[in-house]
Design a protein around this motif. Sequence first.
Motif, PDB file in Angstrom:
ATOM      1  N   ASP A 137     116.844   5.937  30.576  1.00 53.59           N
ATOM      2  CA  ASP A 137     115.609   5.274  30.166  1.00 53.59           C
ATOM      3  C   ASP A 137     114.453   5.905  30.950  1.00 53.59           C
ATOM      4  O   ASP A 137     114.632   6.341  32.083  1.00 53.59           O
ATOM      5  CB  ASP A 137     115.668   3.766  30.442  1.00 53.59           C
ATOM      6  N   THR A 152     110.791  -4.191  24.953  1.00 58.79           N
ATOM      7  CA  THR A 152     110.914  -5.304  23.996  1.00 58.79           C
ATOM      8  C   THR A 152     111.882  -6.376  24.497  1.00 58.79           C
ATOM      9  O   THR A 152     111.676  -7.571  24.271  1.00 58.79           O
ATOM     10  CB  THR A 152     111.409  -4.772  22.634  1.00 58.79           C
ATOM     11  N   SER A 153     112.918  -5.931  25.176  1.00 57.84           N
ATOM     12  CA  SER A 153     113.939  -6.874  25.637  1.00 57.84           C
ATOM     13  C   SER A 153     113.463  -7.739  26.793  1.00 57.84           C
ATOM     14  O   SER A 153     114.140  -8.686  27.171  1.00 57.84           O
ATOM     15  CB  SER A 153     115.202  -6.109  26.052  1.00 57.84           C
ATOM     16  N   SER A 165     112.009 -14.248  22.878  1.00 60.88           N
ATOM     17  CA  SER A 165     112.086 -15.706  22.977  1.00 60.88           C
ATOM     18  C   SER A 165     113.412 -16.187  23.545  1.00 60.88           C
ATOM     19  O   SER A 165     113.625 -17.395  23.683  1.00 60.88           O
ATOM     20  CB  SER A 165     111.874 -16.344  21.599  1.00 60.88           C
ATOM     21  N   VAL A 199     116.411 -16.355  22.284  1.00 59.66           N
ATOM     22  CA  VAL A 199     117.344 -17.100  21.432  1.00 59.66           C
ATOM     23  C   VAL A 199     118.504 -16.190  21.027  1.00 59.66           C
ATOM     24  O   VAL A 199     118.274 -15.069  20.552  1.00 59.66           O
ATOM     25  CB  VAL A 199     116.660 -17.625  20.144  1.00 59.66           C
ATOM     26  N   ASP A 205     113.570  11.409  29.866  1.00 56.48           N
ATOM     27  CA  ASP A 205     112.855  11.261  28.598  1.00 56.48           C
ATOM     28  C   ASP A 205     113.796  11.634  27.451  1.00 56.48           C
ATOM     29  O   ASP A 205     114.237  12.785  27.346  1.00 56.48           O
ATOM     30  CB  ASP A 205     111.607  12.163  28.589  1.00 56.48           C
ATOM     31  N   ALA A 206     114.063  10.638  26.606  1.00 54.11           N
ATOM     32  CA  ALA A 206     115.007  10.846  25.501  1.00 54.11           C
ATOM     33  C   ALA A 206     114.520  11.922  24.538  1.00 54.11           C
ATOM     34  O   ALA A 206     115.326  12.506  23.799  1.00 54.11           O
ATOM     35  CB  ALA A 206     115.203   9.528  24.761  1.00 54.11           C
ATOM     36  N   ALA A 260     115.279  -5.755  14.797  1.00 51.05           N
ATOM     37  CA  ALA A 260     114.249  -6.687  14.333  1.00 51.05           C
ATOM     38  C   ALA A 260     114.109  -7.919  15.231  1.00 51.05           C
ATOM     39  O   ALA A 260     113.928  -7.789  16.430  1.00 51.05           O
ATOM     40  CB  ALA A 260     114.551  -7.080  12.882  1.00 51.05           C
ATOM     41  N   HIS A 261     114.228  -9.102  14.627  1.00 51.24           N
ATOM     42  CA  HIS A 261     114.053 -10.361  15.367  1.00 51.24           C
ATOM     43  C   HIS A 261     115.290 -10.717  16.193  1.00 51.24           C
ATOM     44  O   HIS A 261     115.320 -11.774  16.818  1.00 51.24           O
ATOM     45  CB  HIS A 261     113.792 -11.511  14.386  1.00 51.24           C
ATOM     46  N   THR A 272     120.128 -11.123  20.353  1.00 54.10           N
ATOM     47  CA  THR A 272     121.298 -11.743  19.734  1.00 54.10           C
ATOM     48  C   THR A 272     122.424 -10.734  19.511  1.00 54.10           C
ATOM     49  O   THR A 272     123.588 -10.997  19.811  1.00 54.10           O
ATOM     50  CB  THR A 272     120.882 -12.341  18.371  1.00 54.10           C
TER      51      THR A 272
HETATM   52  C1  LIG Z   1     107.795 -11.863  20.527  1.00 53.03           C
HETATM   53  C2  LIG Z   1     109.235 -11.488  20.299  1.00 53.03           C
HETATM   54  C3  LIG Z   1     110.215 -12.471  20.315  1.00 53.03           C
HETATM   55  C4  LIG Z   1     111.549 -12.134  20.099  1.00 53.03           C
HETATM   56  N1  LIG Z   1     112.508 -13.112  20.187  1.00 53.03           N
HETATM   57  C5  LIG Z   1     113.820 -12.796  20.038  1.00 53.03           C
HETATM   58  C6  LIG Z   1     114.844 -13.779  20.194  1.00 53.03           C
HETATM   59  O1  LIG Z   1     114.579 -14.940  20.510  1.00 53.03           O
HETATM   60  N2  LIG Z   1     116.125 -13.409  19.997  1.00 53.03           N
HETATM   61  C7  LIG Z   1     116.478 -12.128  19.676  1.00 53.03           C
HETATM   62  O2  LIG Z   1     117.664 -11.863  19.471  1.00 53.03           O
HETATM   63  N3  LIG Z   1     115.536 -11.153  19.561  1.00 53.03           N
HETATM   64  C8  LIG Z   1     114.224 -11.461  19.725  1.00 53.03           C
HETATM   65  N4  LIG Z   1     113.256 -10.508  19.598  1.00 53.03           N
HETATM   66  C9  LIG Z   1     113.668  -9.141  19.226  1.00 53.03           C
HETATM   67  C10 LIG Z   1     114.255  -8.409  20.398  1.00 53.03           C
HETATM   68  O3  LIG Z   1     113.450  -8.576  21.550  1.00 53.03           O
HETATM   69  C11 LIG Z   1     114.386  -6.935  20.056  1.00 53.03           C
HETATM   70  O4  LIG Z   1     115.087  -6.769  18.836  1.00 53.03           O
HETATM   71  C12 LIG Z   1     115.175  -6.217  21.142  1.00 53.03           C
HETATM   72  O5  LIG Z   1     114.580  -6.415  22.403  1.00 53.03           O
HETATM   73  C13 LIG Z   1     115.274  -4.742  20.870  1.00 53.03           C
HETATM   74  O6  LIG Z   1     116.047  -4.230  21.922  1.00 53.03           O
HETATM   75  P1  LIG Z   1     116.239  -2.693  22.096  1.00 53.03           P
HETATM   76  O7  LIG Z   1     117.148  -2.523  23.252  1.00 53.03           O
HETATM   77  O8  LIG Z   1     116.610  -2.107  20.783  1.00 53.03           O
HETATM   78  O9  LIG Z   1     114.754  -2.161  22.415  1.00 53.03           O
HETATM   79  P2  LIG Z   1     113.926  -2.153  23.810  1.00 53.03           P
HETATM   80  O10 LIG Z   1     114.190  -3.361  24.600  1.00 53.03           O
HETATM   81  O11 LIG Z   1     112.515  -1.837  23.460  1.00 53.03           O
HETATM   82  O12 LIG Z   1     114.554  -0.918  24.578  1.00 53.03           O
HETATM   83  C14 LIG Z   1     114.243   0.407  24.243  1.00 53.03           C
HETATM   84  C15 LIG Z   1     114.237   1.183  25.537  1.00 53.03           C
HETATM   85  O13 LIG Z   1     113.985   2.561  25.246  1.00 53.03           O
HETATM   86  C16 LIG Z   1     113.197   3.084  26.288  1.00 53.03           C
HETATM   87  N5  LIG Z   1     112.507   4.293  25.811  1.00 53.03           N
HETATM   88  C17 LIG Z   1     111.580   4.384  24.841  1.00 53.03           C
HETATM   89  N6  LIG Z   1     111.200   5.661  24.678  1.00 53.03           N
HETATM   90  C18 LIG Z   1     111.919   6.399  25.553  1.00 53.03           C
HETATM   91  C19 LIG Z   1     111.992   7.769  25.864  1.00 53.03           C
HETATM   92  N7  LIG Z   1     111.245   8.670  25.220  1.00 53.03           N
HETATM   93  N8  LIG Z   1     112.836   8.162  26.817  1.00 53.03           N
HETATM   94  C20 LIG Z   1     113.615   7.280  27.482  1.00 53.03           C
HETATM   95  N9  LIG Z   1     113.587   5.960  27.250  1.00 53.03           N
HETATM   96  C21 LIG Z   1     112.755   5.526  26.285  1.00 53.03           C
HETATM   97  C22 LIG Z   1     112.251   1.975  26.668  1.00 53.03           C
HETATM   98  O14 LIG Z   1     111.748   2.167  27.973  1.00 53.03           O
HETATM   99  C23 LIG Z   1     113.139   0.749  26.508  1.00 53.03           C
HETATM  100  O15 LIG Z   1     113.718   0.354  27.746  1.00 53.03           O
HETATM  101  C24 LIG Z   1     111.910 -10.796  19.825  1.00 53.03           C
HETATM  102  C25 LIG Z   1     110.925  -9.809  19.819  1.00 53.03           C
HETATM  103  C26 LIG Z   1     109.598 -10.142  20.077  1.00 53.03           C
HETATM  104  C27 LIG Z   1     108.579  -9.040  20.072  1.00 53.03           C
END
Ligand SMILES: Cc1cc2nc3c(=O)[nH]c(=O)nc-3n(C[C@H](O)[C@H](O)[C@H](O)COP(=O)(O)OP(=O)(O)OC[C@H]3O[C@@H](n4cnc5c(N)ncnc54)[C@H](O)[C@@H]3O)c2cc1C
Length: 414
Positions: free
Chosen positions: A33, A41-42, A46, A48, A222-223, A378-379, A383
């Motif tokens: 990362d 985003t994580s 919320s 849930v 950097d990915a 997505a949302h 989960t």
């Molecule tokens: C307001 C809100 C409320 C939500 N509520 C819920 C909920 O209640 N329950 C639920 O299940 N989901 C919920 N979600 C959705 C959930 O948060 C996301 O679907 C989830 O966090 C996505 O996780 P991820 O690991 O795919 O992405 P991320 O958490 O964004 O992780 C991606 C990672 O990639 C890294 N990255 C990016 N670019 C590069 C790069 N070039 N090189 C190296 N690293 C990089 C980032 O630093 C980051 O750590 C909500 C989202 C929002 C916005």
Amino acid sequence: MARTDAIVLGAGIVGTSIALQLAKRGLSVALVDRKGVGLETSYGNSGVIEGSTVFPAAFPRDLRALLRVALKQASEANYHLSFLPQVAPWLLAFRHLSQPRQLAETARANRPLFARAVGEHETLMQESEATHLLRKTGWMKLYSRDDALDRLRAEFEVAKEFGLPLETLDAKGAQALEPNLRPAFKHAVFWPRAASISNPLALTRAYANRFAALGGVTVTGDARSLHRSGHGWRVETDEGALDSANVVVALGPWAPDVLEPLGLKLPMAVKRGYHRHFRAEGNASLARPVVDAENGFLMTPMEQGIRLTTGAEFAARDAAPTPVQFDRLMPRARELFPLGARADNDTWLGARPCFADSRPVIGAAPKLPGLWLGIGHAHWGLTLGPITGKLLGDMITGATPVVDPAPYRAERFL
Ligand SMILES: Cc1cc2nc3c(=O)[nH]c(=O)nc-3n(C[C@H](O)[C@H](O)[C@H](O)COP(=O)(O)OP(=O)(O)OC[C@H]3O[C@@H](n4cnc5c(N)ncnc54)[C@H](O)[C@@H]3O)c2cc1C
């Protein structure tokens, strides 16, 4: 230079869960990362764990609701006018897939994942000593329209088909579960099979610690440096180059930054969302996440205070924050619950990575051998993180998949 069995790009809840599931199978895994574990985003969701999700979020079919969004009066959605031409094809697809028959199809396609979501988290939480973050108290959705329950009949039918319990309540019944809710609503639906957590960042970090205890390595890098090298893939990191036959892209909303230069263009859009933390007045508290379904916001108890999260904002991923939805929803939020002053000065912005068919992409990247995808949650990224990791673990090691991966293939877009 180091060689591993698998490299996971992105240490959000999805990537960290995938890395942990792979390490549990005895693979040597590097998690890469650019920022740190769980900070994007994580971090701000919320909390849930939506084991009871049936229909996904849908495009408004009600003309009045659509008009309020168009006129920027709705709290459930906002948009940047300049972004609409770019997101229009996605919105049209989303609108088409928001018809009742399609929503039921999506619910059935996603159900195998949602059905396992809480259980897979519980297993990882137990192994990661993180069960103190878990609340198995369900979640509650509030409605003010007289006909709200009639409008939910189709979803209730599918819930019944899935064997999912739910309780329809009036305001008094809802107050029996949440005594501090004010009766400024007519109906509530309590979904007992959902769970929630009190600190999403702490959870991702707990999974990352467990991953480290199993020998996994987390590195900064950097990915976008990903490229083919010999028969496999190479990523440049602060600790030098990493080589592997298997690379998993779990970059959430940043996945296109890596996939598009490799020639893989998938129709992902982002629904941005914000949070703020509030104190509660007096001794008021909430025992579970509560959603104002018609106004598209959620209140949930977190370690930092009552977290209020907004619905969707259609804007470029990297555009400056425009948290106007708070102005629209705060009076309503205060009508429902005795929110006090802000608990901190932060307004957090995140971007939900979404496909219009409300299904994630989990599986092999088309025409890019050794590249795997865990994106578009997505949302529901929180989960679905652990079950996504389990499914990818099966696919990468050649085991029988825990669920049929066909609905989540990237090929559906090609
Ligand atoms: C307001 C809100 C409320 C939500 N509520 C819920 C909920 O209640 N329950 C639920 O299940 N989901 C919920 N979600 C959705 C959930 O948060 C996301 O679907 C989830 O966090 C996505 O996780 P991820 O690991 O795919 O992405 P991320 O958490 O964004 O992780 C991606 C990672 O990639 C890294 N990255 C990016 N670019 C590069 C790069 N070039 N090189 C190296 N690293 C990089 C980032 O630093 C980051 O750590 C909500 C989202 C929002 C916005």
